[in-house]
Design an enzyme around this catalytic site. Structure first.
Site, PDB file in Angstrom:
ATOM      1  N   LYS A 151      -9.570 124.621  68.236  1.00  0.00           N
ATOM      2  CA  LYS A 151      -9.077 123.551  67.355  1.00  0.00           C
ATOM      3  C   LYS A 151      -9.371 123.962  65.928  1.00  0.00           C
ATOM      4  O   LYS A 151     -10.331 124.697  65.671  1.00  0.00           O
ATOM      5  CB  LYS A 151      -9.801 122.239  67.665  1.00  0.00           C
TER       6      LYS A 151
ATOM      7  N   ASP B 172      -1.733 118.180  65.010  1.00  0.00           N
ATOM      8  CA  ASP B 172      -2.631 117.085  65.380  1.00  0.00           C
ATOM      9  C   ASP B 172      -2.482 116.066  64.246  1.00  0.00           C
ATOM     10  O   ASP B 172      -1.462 116.079  63.543  1.00  0.00           O
ATOM     11  CB  ASP B 172      -4.082 117.583  65.558  1.00  0.00           C
TER      12      ASP B 172
HETATM   13  P1  NDP Z   1      -0.407 111.428  63.357  1.00  0.00           P
HETATM   14  O1  NDP Z   1      -0.927 112.028  62.133  1.00  0.00           O
HETATM   15  O2  NDP Z   1       1.021 111.553  63.683  1.00  0.00           O
HETATM   16  O3  NDP Z   1      -0.766 109.875  63.413  1.00  0.00           O
HETATM   17  C1  NDP Z   1      -2.095 109.461  63.346  1.00  0.00           C
HETATM   18  C2  NDP Z   1      -2.116 107.948  63.410  1.00  0.00           C
HETATM   19  O4  NDP Z   1      -3.462 107.511  63.591  1.00  0.00           O
HETATM   20  C3  NDP Z   1      -1.638 107.306  62.139  1.00  0.00           C
HETATM   21  O5  NDP Z   1      -1.080 106.062  62.443  1.00  0.00           O
HETATM   22  C4  NDP Z   1      -2.935 107.173  61.355  1.00  0.00           C
HETATM   23  O6  NDP Z   1      -2.903 106.181  60.361  1.00  0.00           O
HETATM   24  C5  NDP Z   1      -3.907 106.796  62.432  1.00  0.00           C
HETATM   25  N1  NDP Z   1      -5.227 107.244  62.037  1.00  0.00           N
HETATM   26  C6  NDP Z   1      -5.611 108.496  61.710  1.00  0.00           C
HETATM   27  N2  NDP Z   1      -6.895 108.543  61.359  1.00  0.00           N
HETATM   28  C7  NDP Z   1      -7.330 107.285  61.482  1.00  0.00           C
HETATM   29  C8  NDP Z   1      -8.582 106.690  61.256  1.00  0.00           C
HETATM   30  N3  NDP Z   1      -9.635 107.408  60.840  1.00  0.00           N
HETATM   31  N4  NDP Z   1      -8.682 105.350  61.509  1.00  0.00           N
HETATM   32  C9  NDP Z   1      -7.613 104.625  61.935  1.00  0.00           C
HETATM   33  N5  NDP Z   1      -6.403 105.154  62.143  1.00  0.00           N
HETATM   34  C10 NDP Z   1      -6.266 106.449  61.926  1.00  0.00           C
HETATM   35  O7  NDP Z   1      -1.307 112.020  64.545  1.00  0.00           O
HETATM   36  P2  NDP Z   1      -1.031 112.071  66.100  1.00  0.00           P
HETATM   37  O8  NDP Z   1      -0.230 110.907  66.529  1.00  0.00           O
HETATM   38  O9  NDP Z   1      -0.554 113.426  66.420  1.00  0.00           O
HETATM   39  O10 NDP Z   1      -2.519 111.969  66.670  1.00  0.00           O
HETATM   40  C11 NDP Z   1      -3.099 110.720  67.069  1.00  0.00           C
HETATM   41  C12 NDP Z   1      -4.236 111.001  68.049  1.00  0.00           C
HETATM   42  O11 NDP Z   1      -3.714 111.694  69.195  1.00  0.00           O
HETATM   43  C13 NDP Z   1      -5.357 111.887  67.512  1.00  0.00           C
HETATM   44  O12 NDP Z   1      -6.570 111.481  68.101  1.00  0.00           O
HETATM   45  C14 NDP Z   1      -4.991 113.270  68.050  1.00  0.00           C
HETATM   46  O13 NDP Z   1      -6.106 114.109  68.144  1.00  0.00           O
HETATM   47  C15 NDP Z   1      -4.461 112.892  69.415  1.00  0.00           C
HETATM   48  N6  NDP Z   1      -3.604 113.868  70.070  1.00  0.00           N
HETATM   49  C16 NDP Z   1      -2.489 114.359  69.461  1.00  0.00           C
HETATM   50  C17 NDP Z   1      -1.674 115.259  70.128  1.00  0.00           C
HETATM   51  C18 NDP Z   1      -0.406 115.753  69.550  1.00  0.00           C
HETATM   52  O14 NDP Z   1       0.299 116.492  70.244  1.00  0.00           O
HETATM   53  N7  NDP Z   1      -0.044 115.410  68.332  1.00  0.00           N
HETATM   54  C19 NDP Z   1      -2.016 115.760  71.469  1.00  0.00           C
HETATM   55  C20 NDP Z   1      -3.171 115.118  72.046  1.00  0.00           C
HETATM   56  C21 NDP Z   1      -3.926 114.230  71.346  1.00  0.00           C
HETATM   57  P3  NDP Z   1      -2.768 106.604  58.813  1.00  0.00           P
HETATM   58  O15 NDP Z   1      -1.312 106.837  58.614  1.00  0.00           O
HETATM   59  O16 NDP Z   1      -3.308 105.467  58.054  1.00  0.00           O
HETATM   60  O17 NDP Z   1      -3.597 107.856  58.639  1.00  0.00           O
HETATM   61  O1  2IT Z   2      -5.254 117.463  71.027  1.00  0.00           O
HETATM   62  C1  2IT Z   2      -4.289 118.128  71.440  1.00  0.00           C
HETATM   63  O2  2IT Z   2      -4.157 118.420  72.627  1.00  0.00           O
HETATM   64  C2  2IT Z   2      -3.269 118.530  70.471  1.00  0.00           C
HETATM   65  N1  2IT Z   2      -3.379 118.176  69.297  1.00  0.00           N
HETATM   66  C3  2IT Z   2      -2.123 119.404  70.888  1.00  0.00           C
HETATM   67  C4  2IT Z   2      -2.550 120.843  70.947  1.00  0.00           C
HETATM   68  C5  2IT Z   2      -1.436 121.829  71.186  1.00  0.00           C
HETATM   69  O3  2IT Z   2      -1.765 123.027  71.145  1.00  0.00           O
HETATM   70  O4  2IT Z   2      -0.289 121.464  71.406  1.00  0.00           O
END
Ligand code: NDP
Ligand code: 2IT
Length: 449
Positions: free
Chosen positions: A122, A162
Protein backbone atom coordinates in the site's frame (compact mmCIF):
# COMPACT_ATOMS: atom_id res chain seq x y z
CA UNK A 1 -1.89 -13.52 23.45
CA UNK A 2 1.52 -13.80 21.77
CA UNK A 3 4.34 -11.71 23.17
CA UNK A 4 4.73 -10.19 19.76
CA UNK A 5 2.21 -7.33 20.10
CA UNK A 6 3.96 -5.62 23.03
CA UNK A 7 7.21 -5.75 21.11
CA UNK A 8 5.57 -4.22 18.02
CA UNK A 9 4.03 -1.49 20.17
CA UNK A 10 7.33 -0.82 21.87
CA UNK A 11 9.14 -0.57 18.55
CA UNK A 12 6.67 1.85 16.96
CA UNK A 13 4.57 3.23 19.81
CA UNK A 14 2.79 5.82 17.65
CA UNK A 15 1.46 3.38 15.00
CA UNK A 16 -2.00 2.88 16.54
CA UNK A 17 -3.85 1.84 13.38
CA UNK A 18 -1.18 -0.72 12.59
CA UNK A 19 -1.36 -2.14 16.12
CA UNK A 20 -5.14 -2.39 15.79
CA UNK A 21 -4.96 -4.35 12.54
CA UNK A 22 -2.23 -6.65 13.86
CA UNK A 23 -3.97 -7.31 17.16
CA UNK A 24 -7.13 -8.50 15.43
CA UNK A 25 -5.17 -10.99 13.34
CA UNK A 26 -3.04 -12.23 16.24
CA UNK A 27 -6.16 -12.92 18.30
CA UNK A 28 -7.97 -14.82 15.56
CA UNK A 29 -5.08 -16.99 14.37
CA UNK A 30 -4.20 -18.38 17.84
CA UNK A 31 -5.97 -21.71 17.16
CA UNK A 32 -4.02 -22.08 13.90
CA UNK A 33 -0.73 -21.53 15.71
CA UNK A 34 -1.75 -24.01 18.38
CA UNK A 35 -2.51 -26.62 15.75
CA UNK A 36 0.73 -25.96 13.79
CA UNK A 37 3.67 -25.65 16.20
CA UNK A 38 5.97 -25.17 13.21
CA UNK A 39 4.39 -21.76 12.58
CA UNK A 40 5.54 -20.44 15.96
CA UNK A 41 8.97 -22.04 15.60
CA UNK A 42 9.39 -20.31 12.24
CA UNK A 43 8.32 -16.96 13.76
CA UNK A 44 5.76 -16.44 11.01
CA UNK A 45 3.84 -13.73 12.87
CA UNK A 46 7.03 -11.81 13.60
CA UNK A 47 7.92 -12.00 9.91
CA UNK A 48 4.46 -11.09 8.63
CA UNK A 49 4.21 -8.00 10.82
CA UNK A 50 7.51 -6.57 9.61
CA UNK A 51 7.23 -5.12 6.08
CA UNK A 52 9.59 -6.58 3.50
CA UNK A 53 10.42 -3.00 2.55
CA UNK A 54 9.31 0.53 3.48
CA UNK A 55 9.92 3.38 1.08
CA UNK A 56 9.45 6.96 2.30
CA UNK A 57 10.27 9.95 0.19
CA UNK A 58 9.97 13.68 -0.27
CA UNK A 59 7.56 14.98 -2.93
CA UNK A 60 8.26 18.62 -3.80
CA UNK A 61 5.85 20.35 -6.20
CA UNK A 62 4.75 23.85 -7.16
CA UNK A 63 1.20 25.12 -6.57
CA UNK A 64 -0.74 27.47 -8.87
CA UNK A 65 0.59 30.51 -7.01
CA UNK A 66 4.18 29.47 -7.67
CA UNK A 67 4.68 28.41 -4.06
CA UNK A 68 6.86 25.35 -3.44
CA UNK A 69 5.07 22.64 -1.45
CA UNK A 70 6.51 19.52 0.15
CA UNK A 71 4.59 16.34 0.92
CA UNK A 72 5.62 12.94 2.14
CA UNK A 73 5.29 9.84 -0.05
CA UNK A 74 5.06 6.22 1.12
CA UNK A 75 5.06 2.73 -0.30
CA UNK A 76 4.99 -0.19 2.11
CA UNK A 77 5.86 -3.48 0.41
CA UNK A 78 4.48 -5.82 3.04
CA UNK A 79 4.59 -9.36 1.73
CA UNK A 80 5.39 -10.97 -1.63
CA UNK A 81 5.04 -14.65 -0.67
CA UNK A 82 2.22 -15.39 -3.10
CA UNK A 83 2.78 -12.76 -5.78
CA UNK A 84 4.06 -9.27 -6.57
CA UNK A 85 3.11 -6.50 -4.12
CA UNK A 86 -0.37 -5.21 -4.98
CA UNK A 87 -2.47 -2.52 -3.36
CA UNK A 88 -3.73 1.01 -3.69
CA UNK A 89 -2.40 4.51 -3.15
CA UNK A 90 -4.17 6.91 -0.79
CA UNK A 91 -3.87 10.69 -1.03
CA UNK A 92 -5.35 12.22 2.11
CA UNK A 93 -4.00 14.64 4.74
CA UNK A 94 -4.49 11.98 7.45
CA UNK A 95 -1.99 9.60 5.80
CA UNK A 96 0.88 8.49 8.06
CA UNK A 97 3.21 5.51 8.06
CA UNK A 98 0.86 3.84 10.55
CA UNK A 99 -2.12 4.18 8.19
CA UNK A 100 -0.18 2.84 5.22
CA UNK A 101 1.24 -0.07 7.26
CA UNK A 102 -2.19 -1.08 8.52
CA UNK A 103 -3.59 -0.94 4.99
CA UNK A 104 -0.65 -2.92 3.58
CA UNK A 105 -1.01 -5.52 6.33
CA UNK A 106 -4.74 -5.97 5.66
CA UNK A 107 -4.02 -6.13 1.94
CA UNK A 108 -1.84 -9.23 2.38
CA UNK A 109 -4.78 -11.22 3.79
CA UNK A 110 -7.30 -9.73 1.38
CA UNK A 111 -5.22 -10.52 -1.68
CA UNK A 112 -4.60 -14.02 -0.39
CA UNK A 113 -8.38 -14.56 -0.25
CA UNK A 114 -9.01 -13.43 -3.84
CA UNK A 115 -7.72 -16.73 -5.30
CA UNK A 116 -5.30 -14.69 -7.46
CA UNK A 117 -1.51 -14.52 -7.15
CA UNK A 118 -0.97 -11.15 -5.48
CA UNK A 119 1.18 -10.15 -2.52
CA UNK A 120 0.30 -7.11 -0.43
CA UNK A 121 1.41 -3.48 -0.44
CA UNK A 122 0.00 0.00 0.00
CA UNK A 123 1.19 3.53 -0.53
CA UNK A 124 0.16 7.11 -0.61
CA UNK A 125 0.80 10.59 0.59
CA UNK A 126 -0.44 13.23 3.03
CA UNK A 127 -1.16 15.38 -0.04
CA UNK A 128 -4.73 16.75 0.06
CA UNK A 129 -6.25 16.84 -3.44
CA UNK A 130 -9.36 18.70 -2.19
CA UNK A 131 -9.62 22.15 -3.66
CA UNK A 132 -6.54 21.63 -5.86
CA UNK A 133 -6.69 22.36 -9.60
CA UNK A 134 -6.10 19.63 -12.18
CA UNK A 135 -2.70 21.20 -12.86
CA UNK A 136 -1.70 21.01 -9.22
CA UNK A 137 -2.86 17.39 -8.97
CA UNK A 138 -0.91 16.55 -12.13
CA UNK A 139 2.29 18.15 -10.86
CA UNK A 140 1.94 16.40 -7.53
CA UNK A 141 1.36 13.01 -9.21
CA UNK A 142 4.38 13.57 -11.44
CA UNK A 143 6.54 14.44 -8.43
CA UNK A 144 5.26 11.38 -6.57
CA UNK A 145 6.01 9.07 -9.50
CA UNK A 146 9.43 10.66 -10.07
CA UNK A 147 10.55 8.68 -7.02
CA UNK A 148 8.09 5.78 -6.91
CA UNK A 149 8.90 4.58 -10.44
CA UNK A 150 12.22 3.06 -9.41
CA UNK A 151 10.54 0.76 -6.88
CA UNK A 152 7.57 -0.58 -8.86
CA UNK A 153 6.97 -2.58 -12.04
CA UNK A 154 4.38 -4.89 -13.62
CA UNK A 155 5.99 -7.96 -12.02
CA UNK A 156 7.26 -6.27 -8.84
CA UNK A 157 4.71 -3.92 -7.34
CA UNK A 158 1.49 -2.74 -8.97
CA UNK A 159 -0.27 0.22 -7.29
CA UNK A 160 -3.89 1.28 -7.86
CA UNK A 161 -6.37 3.78 -6.39
CA UNK A 162 -7.78 4.27 -2.90
CA UNK A 163 -9.13 7.36 -1.09
CA UNK A 164 -8.27 10.45 -3.13
CA UNK A 165 -6.81 8.45 -6.01
CA UNK A 166 -9.23 7.79 -8.87
CA UNK A 167 -9.10 7.70 -12.66
CA UNK A 168 -7.61 11.21 -12.94
CA UNK A 169 -4.69 10.51 -10.60
CA UNK A 170 -4.02 7.05 -12.07
CA UNK A 171 -3.79 8.73 -15.50
CA UNK A 172 -1.19 11.28 -14.38
CA UNK A 173 0.78 8.63 -12.47
CA UNK A 174 0.79 6.27 -15.44
CA UNK A 175 1.85 9.01 -17.85
CA UNK A 176 4.87 9.87 -15.73
CA UNK A 177 5.87 6.22 -15.25
CA UNK A 178 5.68 5.66 -19.00
CA UNK A 179 7.82 8.71 -19.69
CA UNK A 180 10.49 7.80 -17.15
CA UNK A 181 10.74 4.13 -18.13
CA UNK A 182 9.91 4.50 -21.83
CA UNK A 183 7.69 1.49 -21.38
CA UNK A 184 3.93 0.99 -21.83
CA UNK A 185 3.07 -1.70 -19.34
CA UNK A 186 0.43 -2.69 -16.79
CA UNK A 187 2.25 -1.14 -13.84
CA UNK A 188 -0.90 0.40 -12.38
CA UNK A 189 -4.49 -0.82 -12.26
CA UNK A 190 -7.64 1.24 -12.38
CA UNK A 191 -6.48 2.63 -15.74
CA UNK A 192 -8.95 4.15 -18.18
CA UNK A 193 -10.50 1.74 -20.66
CA UNK A 194 -8.85 3.28 -23.71
CA UNK A 195 -5.33 2.56 -22.45
CA UNK A 196 -5.35 -0.74 -20.66
CA UNK A 197 -8.08 -0.52 -18.04
CA UNK A 198 -10.61 -3.23 -17.33
CA UNK A 199 -14.36 -2.97 -17.57
CA UNK A 200 -15.99 -3.27 -14.12
CA UNK A 201 -12.84 -2.13 -12.24
CA UNK A 202 -14.49 1.17 -11.18
CA UNK A 203 -17.58 -0.74 -10.02
CA UNK A 204 -15.75 -3.73 -8.54
CA UNK A 205 -15.28 -2.82 -4.87
CA UNK A 206 -18.84 -1.52 -4.42
CA UNK A 207 -20.45 -4.35 -6.39
CA UNK A 208 -18.26 -6.90 -4.61
CA UNK A 209 -19.19 -5.73 -1.13
CA UNK A 210 -22.86 -6.20 -2.05
CA UNK A 211 -22.25 -9.60 -3.68
CA UNK A 212 -20.53 -10.67 -0.47
CA UNK A 213 -23.45 -9.37 1.61
CA UNK A 214 -25.93 -11.17 -0.67
CA UNK A 215 -24.10 -14.44 0.04
CA UNK A 216 -24.26 -13.83 3.79
CA UNK A 217 -28.00 -13.15 3.47
CA UNK A 218 -28.44 -16.31 1.41
CA UNK A 219 -26.98 -18.42 4.23
CA UNK A 220 -29.85 -17.18 6.39
CA UNK A 221 -32.43 -17.59 3.66
CA UNK A 222 -32.73 -13.85 2.89
CA UNK A 223 -32.13 -11.44 -0.01
CA UNK A 224 -31.67 -7.67 -0.47
CA UNK A 225 -35.26 -7.34 -1.72
CA UNK A 226 -36.99 -4.67 0.39
CA UNK A 227 -34.03 -4.24 2.77
CA UNK A 228 -33.19 -0.72 3.97
CA UNK A 229 -29.46 0.06 3.95
CA UNK A 230 -27.27 2.68 5.58
CA UNK A 231 -24.30 3.48 3.33
CA UNK A 232 -21.51 5.86 4.41
CA UNK A 233 -19.08 7.68 2.14
CA UNK A 234 -20.03 9.02 -1.28
CA UNK A 235 -16.90 8.15 -3.25
CA UNK A 236 -16.09 5.26 -5.53
CA UNK A 237 -17.01 2.41 -3.21
CA UNK A 238 -20.18 4.01 -1.79
CA UNK A 239 -21.53 4.92 -5.24
CA UNK A 240 -21.26 1.45 -6.72
CA UNK A 241 -22.38 -0.32 -3.54
CA UNK A 242 -25.51 1.85 -3.71
CA UNK A 243 -25.97 1.04 -7.41
CA UNK A 244 -25.84 -2.71 -6.77
CA UNK A 245 -28.13 -2.57 -3.72
CA UNK A 246 -30.74 -0.78 -5.86
CA UNK A 247 -30.35 -3.40 -8.61
CA UNK A 248 -30.98 -6.17 -6.10
CA UNK A 249 -34.18 -4.52 -4.85
CA UNK A 250 -32.82 -2.86 -1.70
CA UNK A 251 -33.24 0.73 -0.53
CA UNK A 252 -30.40 3.11 0.40
CA UNK A 253 -31.27 6.00 2.71
CA UNK A 254 -27.90 7.58 3.64
CA UNK A 255 -24.62 8.74 2.09
CA UNK A 256 -21.91 10.86 3.70
CA UNK A 257 -18.60 12.66 3.40
CA UNK A 258 -16.13 13.80 6.01
CA UNK A 259 -18.32 16.80 6.91
CA UNK A 260 -21.69 15.15 7.40
CA UNK A 261 -24.37 12.88 5.99
CA UNK A 262 -27.67 12.98 4.14
CA UNK A 263 -30.76 10.99 5.09
CA UNK A 264 -33.31 10.47 2.34
CA UNK A 265 -36.27 8.54 3.75
CA UNK A 266 -37.78 8.16 0.28
CA UNK A 267 -34.66 6.30 -0.79
CA UNK A 268 -31.79 7.29 -3.07
CA UNK A 269 -32.97 6.05 -6.46
CA UNK A 270 -31.02 5.68 -9.71
CA UNK A 271 -31.57 9.27 -10.77
CA UNK A 272 -30.46 10.66 -7.41
CA UNK A 273 -27.43 8.38 -7.47
CA UNK A 274 -26.51 9.75 -10.89
CA UNK A 275 -26.66 13.24 -9.40
CA UNK A 276 -24.26 12.12 -6.61
CA UNK A 277 -21.85 10.63 -9.16
CA UNK A 278 -21.76 13.87 -11.15
CA UNK A 279 -21.45 15.92 -7.96
CA UNK A 280 -18.57 13.91 -6.46
CA UNK A 281 -16.66 12.72 -9.53
CA UNK A 282 -16.77 15.75 -11.80
CA UNK A 283 -17.89 18.80 -9.85
CA UNK A 284 -15.91 17.54 -6.84
CA UNK A 285 -18.63 18.99 -4.61
CA UNK A 286 -19.88 18.17 -1.11
CA UNK A 287 -22.69 15.79 -0.17
CA UNK A 288 -24.72 18.58 1.51
CA UNK A 289 -25.52 19.85 -2.01
CA UNK A 290 -27.84 16.81 -2.31
CA UNK A 291 -30.45 18.43 -0.07
CA UNK A 292 -30.46 21.60 -2.16
CA UNK A 293 -31.63 19.47 -5.08
CA UNK A 294 -33.81 16.93 -3.22
CA UNK A 295 -35.82 18.77 -0.59
CA UNK A 296 -37.26 15.62 1.01
CA UNK A 297 -33.79 14.74 2.32
CA UNK A 298 -32.02 16.17 5.37
CA UNK A 299 -28.36 16.95 5.90
CA UNK A 300 -26.71 16.55 9.30
CA UNK A 301 -23.28 17.93 9.97
CA UNK A 302 -21.30 15.42 11.97
CA UNK A 303 -19.79 16.76 15.16
CA UNK A 304 -16.53 14.86 15.73
CA UNK A 305 -16.69 15.52 19.48
CA UNK A 306 -19.92 13.44 19.74
CA UNK A 307 -19.45 9.91 21.09
CA UNK A 308 -21.37 8.50 18.12
CA UNK A 309 -22.23 9.23 14.49
CA UNK A 310 -26.01 9.72 14.10
CA UNK A 311 -25.84 8.15 10.62
CA UNK A 312 -25.62 4.73 12.28
CA UNK A 313 -28.66 5.33 14.51
CA UNK A 314 -31.30 5.28 11.74
CA UNK A 315 -33.71 2.36 11.45
CA UNK A 316 -32.37 -0.10 8.87
CA UNK A 317 -31.63 -3.74 8.06
CA UNK A 318 -28.09 -3.44 6.68
CA UNK A 319 -25.06 -1.19 7.15
CA UNK A 320 -22.43 -0.83 4.44
CA UNK A 321 -19.63 1.50 5.67
CA UNK A 322 -17.70 2.82 2.64
CA UNK A 323 -15.81 5.88 3.94
CA UNK A 324 -12.78 5.23 6.13
CA UNK A 325 -11.20 3.41 9.10
CA UNK A 326 -12.80 3.47 12.56
CA UNK A 327 -15.94 5.22 11.34
CA UNK A 328 -18.12 2.86 13.44
CA UNK A 329 -17.22 2.86 17.14
CA UNK A 330 -18.64 0.71 19.92
CA UNK A 331 -21.53 3.10 20.59
CA UNK A 332 -22.36 3.18 16.87
CA UNK A 333 -22.29 -0.63 16.92
CA UNK A 334 -24.80 -0.65 19.78
CA UNK A 335 -26.95 1.92 17.96
CA UNK A 336 -26.92 -0.21 14.80
CA UNK A 337 -28.15 -3.27 16.66
CA UNK A 338 -30.85 -1.23 18.42
CA UNK A 339 -31.98 0.19 15.05
CA UNK A 340 -32.59 -3.29 13.72
CA UNK A 341 -29.45 -3.84 11.64
CA UNK A 342 -28.58 -7.51 11.22
CA UNK A 343 -25.92 -7.26 8.50
CA UNK A 344 -22.69 -5.24 8.26
CA UNK A 345 -20.61 -5.61 5.09
CA UNK A 346 -17.48 -3.45 5.09
CA UNK A 347 -16.63 -1.56 1.90
CA UNK A 348 -14.02 0.53 3.69
CA UNK A 349 -10.85 -0.89 5.23
CA UNK A 350 -11.16 -1.46 9.01
CA UNK A 351 -14.21 0.84 9.39
CA UNK A 352 -15.26 -0.79 12.67
CA UNK A 353 -13.31 -0.36 15.90
CA UNK A 354 -12.55 -3.51 17.93
CA UNK A 355 -15.37 -2.49 20.33
CA UNK A 356 -17.87 -2.33 17.44
CA UNK A 357 -16.70 -5.67 16.05
CA UNK A 358 -17.24 -7.24 19.46
CA UNK A 359 -20.81 -5.90 19.51
CA UNK A 360 -21.45 -7.46 16.06
CA UNK A 361 -20.04 -10.84 17.05
CA UNK A 362 -21.78 -10.89 20.44
CA UNK A 363 -25.11 -10.22 18.71
CA UNK A 364 -24.55 -12.88 16.07
CA UNK A 365 -25.27 -10.55 13.17
CA UNK A 366 -23.93 -11.18 9.66
CA UNK A 367 -20.58 -9.40 9.73
CA UNK A 368 -18.37 -9.30 6.62
CA UNK A 369 -14.96 -7.80 7.49
CA UNK A 370 -13.37 -5.47 4.94
CA UNK A 371 -10.55 -7.76 3.97
CA UNK A 372 -13.10 -10.27 2.69
CA UNK A 373 -16.08 -8.10 1.74
CA UNK A 374 -14.19 -5.36 -0.13
CA UNK A 375 -11.74 -7.67 -1.93
CA UNK A 376 -13.66 -7.29 -5.20
CA UNK A 377 -11.70 -4.15 -6.10
CA UNK A 378 -8.29 -5.71 -5.90
CA UNK A 379 -9.64 -8.91 -7.43
CA UNK A 380 -10.67 -7.05 -10.58
CA UNK A 381 -7.32 -5.27 -10.45
CA UNK A 382 -5.85 -8.78 -10.69
CA UNK A 383 -8.11 -9.44 -13.68
CA UNK A 384 -6.91 -6.16 -15.24
CA UNK A 385 -3.33 -7.41 -14.85
CA UNK A 386 -4.28 -10.71 -16.51
CA UNK A 387 -5.87 -8.87 -19.46
CA UNK A 388 -2.82 -6.60 -19.77
CA UNK A 389 -0.52 -9.63 -19.88
CA UNK A 390 -2.63 -11.18 -22.62
CA UNK A 391 -2.99 -7.84 -24.42
CA UNK A 392 -6.75 -8.23 -24.75
CA UNK A 393 -10.00 -7.09 -23.17
CA UNK A 394 -12.76 -9.14 -21.64
CA UNK A 395 -16.35 -7.95 -22.07
CA UNK A 396 -18.24 -6.44 -19.15
CA UNK A 397 -20.32 -9.57 -18.54
CA UNK A 398 -17.25 -11.77 -18.35
CA UNK A 399 -15.45 -9.59 -15.79
CA UNK A 400 -18.63 -9.22 -13.73
CA UNK A 401 -19.18 -12.99 -13.83
CA UNK A 402 -15.61 -13.59 -12.63
CA UNK A 403 -16.05 -10.98 -9.88
CA UNK A 404 -19.21 -12.73 -8.68
CA UNK A 405 -17.42 -16.08 -8.68
CA UNK A 406 -14.50 -14.65 -6.72
CA UNK A 407 -16.79 -13.07 -4.10
CA UNK A 408 -18.67 -16.34 -3.79
CA UNK A 409 -15.40 -18.21 -3.36
CA UNK A 410 -14.14 -15.76 -0.71
CA UNK A 411 -17.42 -16.10 1.15
CA UNK A 412 -17.22 -19.89 1.08
CA UNK A 413 -13.53 -19.89 2.06
CA UNK A 414 -14.33 -17.75 5.12
CA UNK A 415 -17.20 -20.03 6.13
CA UNK A 416 -15.10 -23.18 5.70
CA UNK A 417 -12.05 -21.85 7.55
CA UNK A 418 -14.22 -20.66 10.43
CA UNK A 419 -16.08 -23.98 10.60
CA UNK A 420 -12.78 -25.89 10.62
CA UNK A 421 -12.03 -24.18 13.93
CA UNK A 422 -15.55 -24.49 15.33
CA UNK A 423 -16.41 -20.81 14.71
CA UNK A 424 -19.51 -21.16 12.52
CA UNK A 425 -20.43 -18.06 10.48
CA UNK A 426 -17.60 -16.03 12.03
CA UNK A 427 -16.39 -14.41 8.81
CA UNK A 428 -13.77 -12.38 10.65
CA UNK A 429 -12.01 -15.45 12.02
CA UNK A 430 -12.54 -17.25 8.71
CA UNK A 431 -10.99 -14.44 6.64
CA UNK A 432 -7.99 -14.05 8.90
CA UNK A 433 -7.35 -17.78 9.19
CA UNK A 434 -7.73 -18.59 5.49
CA UNK A 435 -5.73 -15.56 4.36
CA UNK A 436 -3.03 -16.32 6.90
CA UNK A 437 -2.59 -20.04 6.18
CA UNK A 438 -2.10 -19.55 2.45
CA UNK A 439 0.55 -16.86 2.91
CA UNK A 440 2.34 -18.70 5.71
CA UNK A 441 2.61 -21.90 3.69
CA UNK A 442 4.09 -19.97 0.78
CA UNK A 443 6.57 -18.26 3.11
CA UNK A 444 7.66 -21.58 4.59
CA UNK A 445 8.10 -23.06 1.09
CA UNK A 446 10.39 -20.18 0.13
CA UNK A 447 12.65 -20.23 3.21
CA UNK A 448 14.00 -17.30 5.20
CA UNK A 449 14.02 -14.42 2.73
P1 NDP B 1 -12.97 8.00 -2.42
O1 NDP B 1 -11.88 8.95 -2.30
O2 NDP B 1 -13.60 7.78 -3.73
O3 NDP B 1 -14.14 8.35 -1.40
C1 NDP B 1 -13.87 8.42 -0.03
C2 NDP B 1 -15.16 8.78 0.68
O4 NDP B 1 -14.98 8.61 2.08
C3 NDP B 1 -15.55 10.22 0.48
O5 NDP B 1 -16.94 10.33 0.56
C4 NDP B 1 -14.85 10.89 1.65
O6 NDP B 1 -15.42 12.12 2.02
C5 NDP B 1 -15.05 9.88 2.74
N1 NDP B 1 -13.96 10.02 3.69
C6 NDP B 1 -12.64 9.95 3.45
N2 NDP B 1 -11.92 10.15 4.55
C7 NDP B 1 -12.82 10.35 5.52
C8 NDP B 1 -12.70 10.63 6.89
N3 NDP B 1 -11.50 10.73 7.48
N4 NDP B 1 -13.86 10.76 7.60
C9 NDP B 1 -15.08 10.65 7.00
N5 NDP B 1 -15.23 10.41 5.69
C10 NDP B 1 -14.14 10.26 4.97
O7 NDP B 1 -12.41 6.62 -1.83
P2 NDP B 1 -12.95 5.14 -2.02
O8 NDP B 1 -14.41 5.13 -2.18
O9 NDP B 1 -12.11 4.50 -3.04
O10 NDP B 1 -12.53 4.50 -0.62
C11 NDP B 1 -13.44 4.42 0.49
C12 NDP B 1 -12.98 3.30 1.42
O11 NDP B 1 -12.96 2.06 0.71
C13 NDP B 1 -11.57 3.47 1.99
O12 NDP B 1 -11.54 2.91 3.28
C14 NDP B 1 -10.72 2.59 1.07
O13 NDP B 1 -9.54 2.17 1.68
C15 NDP B 1 -11.68 1.44 0.84
N6 NDP B 1 -11.43 0.62 -0.33
C16 NDP B 1 -11.33 1.16 -1.58
C17 NDP B 1 -11.13 0.34 -2.68
C18 NDP B 1 -11.12 0.86 -4.06
O14 NDP B 1 -11.01 0.05 -4.99
N7 NDP B 1 -11.21 2.15 -4.29
C19 NDP B 1 -10.95 -1.11 -2.53
C20 NDP B 1 -11.14 -1.58 -1.18
C21 NDP B 1 -11.35 -0.73 -0.14
P3 NDP B 1 -14.67 13.49 1.63
O15 NDP B 1 -15.07 13.75 0.21
O16 NDP B 1 -15.17 14.49 2.58
O17 NDP B 1 -13.19 13.24 1.79
O1 2IT C 1 -7.93 -1.46 -0.45
C1 2IT C 1 -7.92 -1.95 -1.58
O2 2IT C 1 -8.08 -3.16 -1.77
C2 2IT C 1 -7.75 -1.05 -2.72
N1 2IT C 1 -7.66 0.16 -2.53
C3 2IT C 1 -7.65 -1.60 -4.12
C4 2IT C 1 -6.26 -2.10 -4.39
C5 2IT C 1 -5.99 -2.51 -5.81
O3 2IT C 1 -4.82 -2.83 -6.07
O4 2IT C 1 -6.88 -2.51 -6.66
Amino acid sequence: MEKILPSIVQRDPQQKEFHQAVQEVILTVQPVLDRNPEFRKQAVLERMTEPERVIMFRVPWVDDQGQVRVNRGFRVEMNSAIGPYKGGLRFHPSVTLSIIKFLAFEQVFKNSLTTLAMGGGKGGSDFNPKGRSDGEVMRFCQGFMAELFRHIGPNTDIPAGDIGVGAREIGYLFGMYKKLRNEFTGVLTGKSLAWGGSLIRPEATGYGVVYFAARMLQVRGQTFEGKTCLVSGSGNVAQFATEKILELGGRVVTLSDSSGYIYDGEGIDKEKLEFVKQLKNFKRGRINEYVEKYHGAEYTEVDPSLDHNPLWAHQADCAIPCATENEINEQDGINLIESGVTLVSEGANMPSTPGAVKVFLDNNIMYGPGKAANAGGVAVSGLEMAQNSMRLHWPREEVDERLQQIMESIHQTCLDAAAEYGLQENYLAGANIAGFVKVVNAMLDQGLV
